[in-house]
Design a protein around this motif. Sequence first.
Motif, short mmCIF file in Angstrom:
data_model
loop_
_atom_site.label_atom_id
_atom_site.label_comp_id
_atom_site.label_asym_id
_atom_site.label_seq_id
_atom_site.Cartn_x
_atom_site.Cartn_y
_atom_site.Cartn_z
N GLU B 197 11.09 15.09 27.59
CA GLU B 197 9.65 14.91 27.39
C GLU B 197 9.39 13.23 27.26
OE1 GLU B 197 7.38 17.76 27.12
OE2 GLU B 197 8.42 19.31 25.92
N ASP B 202 10.33 10.36 33.71
CA ASP B 202 10.14 11.76 34.04
C ASP B 202 8.61 11.89 34.55
OD1 ASP B 202 11.30 14.72 34.18
OD2 ASP B 202 9.53 14.76 32.68
N GLY B 203 7.90 11.66 33.48
CA GLY B 203 6.47 11.62 33.68
C GLY B 203 5.94 11.30 35.35
N TRP B 206 7.66 13.44 37.94
CA TRP B 206 6.85 14.83 38.48
C TRP B 206 5.42 14.51 38.89
CZ3 TRP B 206 6.22 19.48 39.37
CH2 TRP B 206 4.89 20.14 38.90
N PRO B 225 11.60 21.24 30.23
CA PRO B 225 12.61 20.17 30.11
C PRO B 225 13.89 20.36 30.16
CG PRO B 225 11.57 20.01 27.93
CD PRO B 225 10.86 21.13 28.82
#
Lengths: 345, 345
Positions: B197, B202-203, B206, B225
């Motif tokens: 997270e 990752d943000g 996604w 996650p």
Amino acid sequence: MGETGEIGETGTSHARPTIYDVARVAGVAPSTVSRAFSRPGRVNAETAERIRRVAHELGYRTSPIGRGLPDGRTALLAIVVADLTNPFFFEIIRSAEKTAIDSGYTLLVVDAHESGGAERRALERTLPLVEGVVLATSRLSDSAIRAVAKQRPTVVMNRVVTDVPSVITDNAQGMRRAVEHLAGLGHTRLTYLAGPEASWADGMRWRAFREATQELGLRARRLGPFAPTLAGGLSAAQALTTHSATATVAYNDLVAIGAMRGLTRLGVDIPREVSVVGFDNIFGSDFCTPPLTTVAAPLRHFGTFAVQRLLNQLRNPSPTLSPALSVPALLPAKLVERGSTARRG
Amino acid sequence: MGETGEIGETGTSHARPTIYDVARVAGVAPSTVSRAFSRPGRVNAETAERIRRVAHELGYRTSPIGRGLPDGRTALLAIVVADLTNPFFFEIIRSAEKTAIDSGYTLLVVDAHESGGAERRALERTLPLVEGVVLATSRLSDSAIRAVAKQRPTVVMNRVVTDVPSVITDNAQGMRRAVEHLAGLGHTRLTYLAGPEASWADGMRWRAFREATQELGLRARRLGPFAPTLAGGLSAAQALTTHSATATVAYNDLVAIGAMRGLTRLGVDIPREVSVVGFDNIFGSDFCTPPLTTVAAPLRHFGTFAVQRLLNQLRNPSPTLSPALSVPALLPAKLVERGSTARRG
DNA sequence: GCCTGCCCGGCAAGAGGTGGCAACACCTTG
DNA sequence: CAAGGTGTTGCCACCTCTTGCCGGGCAGGC
């Protein structure tokens, strides 16, 4: 210092306060500030407390450079690894780092890129900075290593160099376990996949392999040398198929895994047709297919031990090597049985 | 200096000659010796030659500590990586190191152990030593990073922090390629296996995943996650089977490979039943079975670029960030098609 | 009440370099 | 021949912190 310690305080630019700034604000002499930090007890508790408070407000940190000047103390150690990307070193580096930090030192990780030249150049840059160095699987000559040891306290890993303290795996014992294991599974003709010629550990392993097979009345053969990498193992697979081996011990896990991949690709079934044993029990050796049977080196203890030996030398510096240090520390190895070995098919 | 340069010369103990020793022997003032090395041309060619000769005979090397004293120049840079054992960083570290060395700097490799706390502590120890730092995939908060940047020139990698120069992959573009690839193979329901997270990347991934799937009219789902490791991927496999996905894109290669392992173990055939796409094209992603289709980050350029930006900041120090630096450097990503993706079965 | 001794803080000398400034020699040039 | 320029080197201050030595102040003992 505590859990709430900030990394940066107020500072506007990239300038840091010095003991002089702290001294001025606290109304004492710079030397008192210095002592407040480096000589606990030498200064009045209240004064020390005040100094610490001011220092914290100003965001003062003692400069490692200034500190190191008078007596050369930089609180830096270095570990030189043959190849930063080789999982063999992962645990070693981490444990060494932890041990160093616990003793108030910072550990520099230096990559030698599997090359004596690069290692020499890296040492040239690093050595003046550090108080001591661990040479892990060095590709340097014995005399070059002794030259390093002359400049700074040194510990070598996985190798024995006269007059330089060392930490090694009990290769002989580990190899014997591996050979006994294979013999117990009915294999009678064993092959050793050799590592780099310059490798001290390779010499030890091959010798132990020969001795163990001989004692047990088995046929021993040696192939190689191969690079201590997956690619090296891949080419080893090629060589293996041209001989009718049913069991092989590789110089290390990387070679073993590479060989397994190569063999599988060539249609050889592991472990039904060929048993493979590795060396070192690196990170990943349990993930591959099949999971690798391997001689487990005590990787974690390795780093810890090496740094401890280094710290010992730093604490009681003596011109001659103490007897306790002149004999290599032998760390025990054990066999981890997994899926890459099986009864002779 | 040359190919024959020895590491240690005659030195008996752990003591090195200083410019004063050289000056005495050469019959000049210490400052002249200093200049002979640090200011080429500032000293007569013959004198310089004589000094160099004497220095070589004495085995003199300029001390980084003393040199750094007047203006804080230590010629040291640091790269902080989230996890030293993550192959993602291998190429980055190596290229960064090379770039640093080529410019006369030494690069310290610092391991943050995937933990913000450890990262903070490591920085606290390291920062005072170095002239600049690269934060690769930092787990620190934006404000903590800005605090670091206030102390030393800083470049962040794989992340964008206001007012701090950064180098990032073009995640959106790469993800789009991956999704298009899967769509082209007939997949209509895609799953994203999320990373930590705290991860900025990752943000981004996604978000890009969602956008790309939406534009192409595909169904998108997110699981996680998961830890950005093989083990994380393994647990992702578990989660994947409970949903009937035919194609998945993982946060990174490690998760992808772990997921493939887990799926295979659960009897799922890759790529026949499930297609898997990774991210980063790390060392090893072409060795696994099947070889991983992945979005290739320009790892080598990453390290080089980051260090170059750092060096730029060091060479022209300015209180405010120059416009060129305040916009993140976007490095292009491309899709490497290998064996882990196939037409929907 | 004075001496002794301890505690504590300050002064100053380094440690190994760098760099500003000035001296000095030598060479032009008028 | 004197004045001025140029190139080279030396002197010294400085960077930050440590540490040996010294002295002031205070307490305790006789």
